[in-house]
Design an enzyme around this catalytic site. Structure first.
Site, PDB file in Angstrom:
ATOM      1  CE  LYS A 173     -10.295  -3.682   4.101  1.00  0.00           C
ATOM      2  NZ  LYS A 173     -10.025  -1.951   4.664  1.00  0.00           N
TER       3      LYS A 173
ATOM      4  CG  ASP B 175      -9.352   1.877  -0.637  1.00  0.00           C
ATOM      5  OD1 ASP B 175     -10.371   2.123  -0.912  1.00  0.00           O
ATOM      6  OD2 ASP B 175      -9.165   1.317   0.043  1.00  0.00           O
TER       7      ASP B 175
ATOM      8  CB  THR C 284      -1.397   0.331   1.435  1.00  0.00           C
ATOM      9  OG1 THR C 284      -1.493  -1.493   1.690  1.00  0.00           O
ATOM     10  CG2 THR C 284      -1.734   1.151   1.050  1.00  0.00           C
TER      11      THR C 284
ATOM     12  CB  CYS D  69      -5.226  -6.730   6.478  1.00  0.00           C
ATOM     13  SG  CYS D  69      -4.360  -5.469   5.853  1.00  0.00           S
TER      14      CYS D  69
ATOM     15  CE  LYS E 283      -5.781   2.443   1.756  1.00  0.00           C
ATOM     16  NZ  LYS E 283      -7.415   1.619   2.369  1.00  0.00           N
TER      17      LYS E 283
ATOM     18  CE  LYS F  65      -5.884  -0.953  -0.613  1.00  0.00           C
ATOM     19  NZ  LYS F  65      -6.819  -1.658   0.179  1.00  0.00           N
TER      20      LYS F  65
ATOM     21  CG  ASP G 114      -0.392  -4.110   2.750  1.00  0.00           C
ATOM     22  OD1 ASP G 114      -0.868  -3.862   3.242  1.00  0.00           O
ATOM     23  OD2 ASP G 114       0.104  -3.237   1.982  1.00  0.00           O
TER      24      ASP G 114
ATOM     25  CD  GLU H 219      -9.829  -1.987  -1.499  1.00  0.00           C
ATOM     26  OE1 GLU H 219     -10.609  -2.339  -0.445  1.00  0.00           O
ATOM     27  OE2 GLU H 219      -8.777  -2.058  -1.621  1.00  0.00           O
TER      28      GLU H 219
END
Length: 328
Positions: free
Chosen positions: A247, A176, A126, A275, A151, A149, A299, A202
């Site tokens: 999750k 995301d 991330t 997570c 953010k 990933k 991660d 996401e």
């Protein structure tokens, strides 16, 4: 019958730098660890109280305390599904009970659950929300990772993804938005993300305000996170999404997560396993969902300054199954 005892405590684990999403930033991972003892055996589980879902450490510790007598007198994981709501408190208890059962039986949790033993998994790495320039710099440092990933947070998101794609041209990308986009911008964002080769988006819209997704062409698959918690939410999200992010802190543990994974497949939904930011103790049970998942995002320990003893071994983005000393 040997009575069981249950204990819960809060722990703080420093994050390397900071972790920022559209709703804010934090510098520590605040977790609750539940320990359930029966005779000489101990099971452990970890959860992360999440303010987005109305959770605080006080509410989570209160939920755990309220179930103490039932746990002492043998309440099972199946009992928890009706005794407690889905959420992080139930997750910590459920995963501690799985760990305790494994130690009592001398079998792995995978064996107890009728699953194949987990093998190595490639996890997404991330990149926290930041300026396009800083996200590009972070991507360049991690360009060796097969899956990133990102953010995102609304304004400048196209520039952020462009900077990352330029810095890490060979990495697969998922993004995301953490509920930060507006319906009027979706067509534009979807097409731009498709142009960048993004493989999954996401939660682009706020939960409860995402019905428009059912009516849209989705050139990039869209994944429900905040909109999907447990099996009770699948009927509503299935027309709007292509994937769900499972999750354990949302489902309330591995027991419900396994039910959700099976139900999602029946709905034709793809699976991502994700997570909150926590230690390897929280990642270990989630790894059992890896065989069901197209995307793995576990991660959390890689984002910490240090992990707990006997933590999951990471070789760059490859995570290896946990040792029994940790969990399961």
């Amino acid at each position: 019958m040997t009575l069981r005892t249950i204990d819960a405590k809060q722990e703080s684990w420093p994050i390397r730098g900071s972790f920022r999403i559209s709703r804010g930033a934090k510098t520590t991972a605040e977790v609750v660890v539940v320990t359930i003892k029966e005779g000489d055996l101990t099971g452990r589980g970890e959860c992360v109280p999440y303010g987005r879902y109305g959770e605080t450490f006080n509410t989570v510790l209160g939920e755990i305390s309220a179930i103490r007598e039932q746990i002492a007198h043998g309440a099972s994981r199946q009992d928890l599904l009706t005794l407690m709501p889905s959420g992080s408190a139930r997750n910590a208890i459920d995963t501690a009970l799985w760990d305790l059962e494994a130690k009592k039986s001398g079998r792995s949790v995978a064996s107890l659950a009728g699953l194949k033993e987990p093998g190595p998994l490639i996890t997404a790495y991330t990149l926290s929300l930041d300026t396009p320039e800083k996200m590009g710099e972070s991507a360049q440092l991690n360009a060796f990772r097969p899956l990133m990933k990102l953010k995102l947070g609304g304004d400048l998101d196209v520039e952020r993804v462009a900077a990352v794609r330029s810095a890490a041209p060979k990495s697969r990308l998922i993004i995301d938005a953490n509920e930060a986009w507006a319906p009027k911008d979706l067509d534009y964002y979807f097409q731009k993300m498709a142009d960048f080769g993004v493989e999954l988006i996401e939660q682009p819209l706020p939960a409860g305000e995402d019905a428009i997704l059912a009516e849209m062409d989705r050139p990039v698959p869209v994944c429900a996170d905040e909109s999907c918690h447990d099996t009770s939410t699948l009927d509503e999200v299935a027309p709007m999404y292509d994937y769900i992010n499972i999750k354990l802190d949302k489902t309330g543990g591995l027991t419900e997560a396994l039910l959700l994974a099976e139900a999602a497949r029946e709905f034709g939904l793809g699976i991502m396993v994700g997570c909150m930011v926590g230690t390897s103790l929280a990642m270990a049970p989630a790894m059992l969902l890896g065989s069901f998942a197209r995307f793995v995002d576990l991660d959390g320990p890689l984002l910490l300054d240090k992990d707990r003893p006997n933590g999951i071994q990471f070789d760059d983005s490859v995570m290896h199954p946990p040792k029994p000393e940790l969990w399961g």
